[in-house]
Design a protein around this motif. Structure first.
Motif, PDB file in Angstrom:
ATOM      1  N   THR A 183      -5.323  39.093  21.684  1.00  0.00           N
ATOM      2  CA  THR A 183      -5.210  38.189  20.538  1.00  0.00           C
ATOM      3  C   THR A 183      -6.126  36.995  20.767  1.00  0.00           C
ATOM      4  OG1 THR A 183      -2.915  38.832  20.113  1.00  0.00           O
ATOM      5  CG2 THR A 183      -3.654  36.733  19.202  1.00  0.00           C
ATOM      6  N   MET A 588      -5.461  41.548  16.565  1.00  0.00           N
ATOM      7  CA  MET A 588      -5.895  42.108  17.838  1.00  0.00           C
ATOM      8  C   MET A 588      -7.393  42.388  17.778  1.00  0.00           C
ATOM      9  SD  MET A 588      -3.146  42.090  19.601  1.00  0.00           S
ATOM     10  CE  MET A 588      -3.670  43.013  21.044  1.00  0.00           C
ATOM     11  N   PHE A 647       0.447  47.598  24.815  1.00  0.00           N
ATOM     12  CA  PHE A 647      -0.824  47.399  24.125  1.00  0.00           C
ATOM     13  C   PHE A 647      -1.886  48.391  24.594  1.00  0.00           C
ATOM     14  CE2 PHE A 647       1.193  43.219  23.773  1.00  0.00           C
ATOM     15  CZ  PHE A 647       1.049  42.983  22.418  1.00  0.00           C
TER      16      PHE A 647
END
Length: 725
Positions: A183, A588, A647
């Protein structure tokens, strides 16, 4: 052992052969298997870091001809629960002179060399094993650890740390080769009245450099920035942080002073800047008790909103994606009216074209108790804002807007938002000279241009402040009641103008709590105290997520007495909330390189940065600037690793880089029983020309072991307490 492995293998094959049928019958099984696979990745990753460390010791020992009896990841200690004895290992095998295995206790690992044992109780037995004959004068076995020169033993002891650092670089390099999702440090929004807001940071600003950073980093991660602010708060308290921003293609400098007002215990410092989002719908698509959930528009997790009322959302050239703030700003601009949004839904079959359609999102009425509260003083003014230019000051109290008296301070942001493009006249009371115990007030009129567009800054859960949207002034809402709608009270007249709200509690039957248990934790039904750190604005922000028609018990102070009454949470008829209740996802971005040299450079940079982070944390810990709250045990490590692994593998590799640096530093602390403690003994031996006495080494090692076991017990108990709370 062979038959056990065979049975385990057969059961494994049986379960996974049945997967297609199980997945067809239950999507929850797929979710369970996803969590299991995530757990497997975490276990393999953490085990790999330990394995690499012990491999360093093992290879160095073998290089210098030291006999290694055991190589273990995990500890093979005996554990009994009453009459039940647990197995010491999850598996082991013998190859040559070394036994390789996985211990039952996953808190580290070890290489057992001839003549070296960290258990002080085995010192005498181990000393006898190193002798080629009986008696203390018998020659040492040349393949024993004590028989090797000091410099070789130093290399053996330090090899684990060196190997960790080498593999940290490799892990990070591989992660960047495949691409690391992160991020970006872009302002998704700022808390009204917070340090970032006061300094002039606005939505879409990208942080390139802050604090003592040597150079700008266009790939700075939001989590790193947030953690660095927290750590500086521990170190320098309210020390100013210089920040370099990129705004509209240009660079600008601001200074923000972190504040602890967003921390319940007043010890965590933040600047009040929220992470960026994307217009991709999250999970759930909208809040379970929201106005939208009652109307159920056709929104699903994964949908992407591409336009609002026919206006296409612009793509940010820095990331090649649309920022979520582009969506929220357009929804806020029309907060009092329904809007049509264009939605793009990805097909189940990747070969098919996305489904595109439009749907209407209604305006969302505010959920209110029908109680109006008095306005408090201005607490912050934004640099360069209309409020600053017009002469508003901290401490001013607004009494009228364009000549209209304020009957509820909570409505001020909506009232200002309705004055877009119009002149705003504020009547304020300003404190002047103090006379004894009283402060004189003067009333004055202040005029300024209205906001260019409706703006609603987020309210922090703690220390909530309201802003005059687009004007740049933040106010507090006092708990003093100045207006009441009796029809929302269970007993008419139970509350009166002038009462002071002390606390509230959501009342719900056991059946209702059970019905809502999927969405609300039990703590939400506890009484909430209204004070300076959690004020009326914070409460109203939270109440927007509660179901309409809920009964709220209110305790108030009147003439020195505490009185309670029950009010019904209901939708206002002429007051709309600036949030539609849509769940959107974090933004993202991928940091990726296709150059081996660049990947290795990034790997070295990542490792050195994490190495510095760990050293910085230890410095704060040793100097007492950070307490036990900042320390976590194996459960905390596993949770953090699991979060990163969710992630993708690349993010897990980056976390393992941090863990490798952490393991390298902690293992080399000068504590007996750790590698650093051994190095201290070896350094003393090199200086003195003879070893430190075995009795002293034994006593110090025993103290080190007890200290480490105590610390381990403390962090494990702390982890468990945190999970329970």
């Amino acid at each position: 052992m062979g038959s056990t492995l065979l049975i385990d293998g057969l059961s494994f094959i049986t379960v996974f052969d049945a997967l297609p049928m199980l997945l067809a019958e239950s999507s929850s099984m797929a979710q369970l298997l996803g969590k299991v696979w995530l757990g497997v990745q975490v276990a393999l990753g953490l085990g790999f870091v330990i394995f690499v460390h012990e491999l360093g010791h093992f290879l160095a020992a073998k290089t210098f001809g030291v006999r290694c009896d055991k190589f273990y990841v995990g500890f093979d200690v005996p554990i009994s629960i009453g009459p039940i004895k647990l197995p010491r290992t999850l598996g082991k095998f013998q190859w040559g002179e070394t036994e390789y295995g996985i211990g039952i206790v996953p808190l580290g690992g070890y290489v057992k060399m001839l003549g070296q044992d960290d258990d002080p109780r085995q010192a005498e037995v181990e000393a006898q094993k190193t002798r080629l004959g009986d008696g203390v004068d018998a020659p040492l076995d040349p393949r024993s650890y004590p028989a090797k020169p000091v410099w070789q033993r130093m290399i053996i002891i330090s090899a684990g740390v060196v190997m960790n650092l080498i593999f940290a670089v490799i892990l990070a390099a591989v992660a960047y080769w495949f691409g690391v999702p992160y991020t970006p440090t872009v302002a998704g929004s700022t808390y009204g009245g917070g340090p970032a807001w006061v300094s002039g940071i606005t939505t879409g600003d990208q942080v390139l450099k802050f604090g003592s950073m040597d150079s700008e980093d266009p790939n700075l991660r939001y989590n790193d920035f947030a953690m660095a602010v927290v750590m500086q708060g521990f170190d320098g308290k309210e020390k100013q942080v210089p920040i370099t921003l990129k705004r509209d293609g240009m660079e600008t400098e601001v200074v923000a002073t972190p504040s602890a007002k967003y921390s319940k215990d007043g010890d965590i410092y933040r600047i009040g800047m929220n992470a960026p989002t994307s217009p991709k719908i999250g999970k759930p698509a909208y809040s379970p008790a929201s106005y939208l959930s009652e109307r159920k528009p056709d929104l699903e997790p994964g949908d992407i909103i591409t336009a609002v009322d026919g206006e296409q959302l612009p793509v940010d050239s820095r990331f090649g994606e649309v920022l979520g703030s582009e969506l929220t700003s357009r929804l806020q601009a029309k907060w009092e009216a329904p809007v049509k949004v264009s939605v793009e839904r990805q097909p189940e079959n990747a070969a098919d074209a996305p489904k595109k359609f439009e749907l209407e999102l209604p305006a969302v009425p505010v959920k209110t108790l029908g109680i109006g509260f008095a306005v408090g003083p201005i607490t912050a003014i934004q640099l360069g804002s209309q409020a600053e230019k017009s002469g508003l000051k901290i401490g001013d109290k607004i009494t009228k807007i364009n000549g209209d008296a304020i009957d509820d301070a909570l409505r001020i942001p909506a009232r200002i938002a309705q004055l877009v493009g119009q002149e705003v006249k504020l009547t304020v009371e300003r404190p002047v000279a103090s006379t004894g115990s009283e402060t004189a007030q003067e009333t004055l009129e202040i005029s300024m241009p209205g906001p260019q567009r409706p703006t609603f800054d987020p309210i922090a859960d703690l220390a909530g402040e309201l802003t005059l949207g687009g004007l740049g002034a933040a106010i507090v809402v006092t708990p003093t009641i100045i207006s009441i709608k009796d029809e929302q009270l269970k007993t008419s007249g139970a509350l009166q103008v002038g009462d002071e709200l002390l606390q509230i509690q959501w009342l719900a039957t056991a059946e209702r709590k059970k019905e809502l248990s999927e969405f609300f934790k039990p703590q939400v039904y506890e009484a909430i105290v209204v004070d300076s750190s959690f004020n009326v604005a914070s409460l109203y922000d939270i109440m927007q997520s509660l179901p309409a028609e809920s009964e709220i018990k209110c305790w108030v102070r009147r003439d020195g007495k505490t009185i309670d009454a029950i009010a019904r949470l209901d939708y206002a008829q002429d007051w709309f909330w600036h949030e539609r209740g849509i769940g959107i996802s974090p933004l993202m971005h991928i940091h990726k390189t296709d150059s081996v040299a660049t990947a290795l450079n990034l790997g070295a940079w990542e490792t050195s940065r994490r190495f510095g982070d760990v050293l910085g944390f230890l410095r704060l810990l040793v100097t007492g600037k950070i307490g036990a709250k900042g320390v976590g045990g194996p459960i905390a490590i596993a949770e953090a690793a699991s979060s990163e692994a969710s992630f993708g593998v690349s993010r897990l590799m980056i976390f393992l880089t941090l863990l490798s640096a952490n393991l390298a530093i902690l293992n080399f602390l000068p504590i007996p029983a750790l590698d650093g403690g051994h190095m201290v003994f070896l350094t003393a031996e090199a200086i003195r020309g003879k070893p430190v006495s075995e009795a002293l080494q034994t006593r110090l090692t025993m103290a080190g072991v007890l200290g480490l076991l105590s610390l381990m017990a403390f962090v494990i108990v702390k982890d468990i307490m945190r999970l329970m709370s």
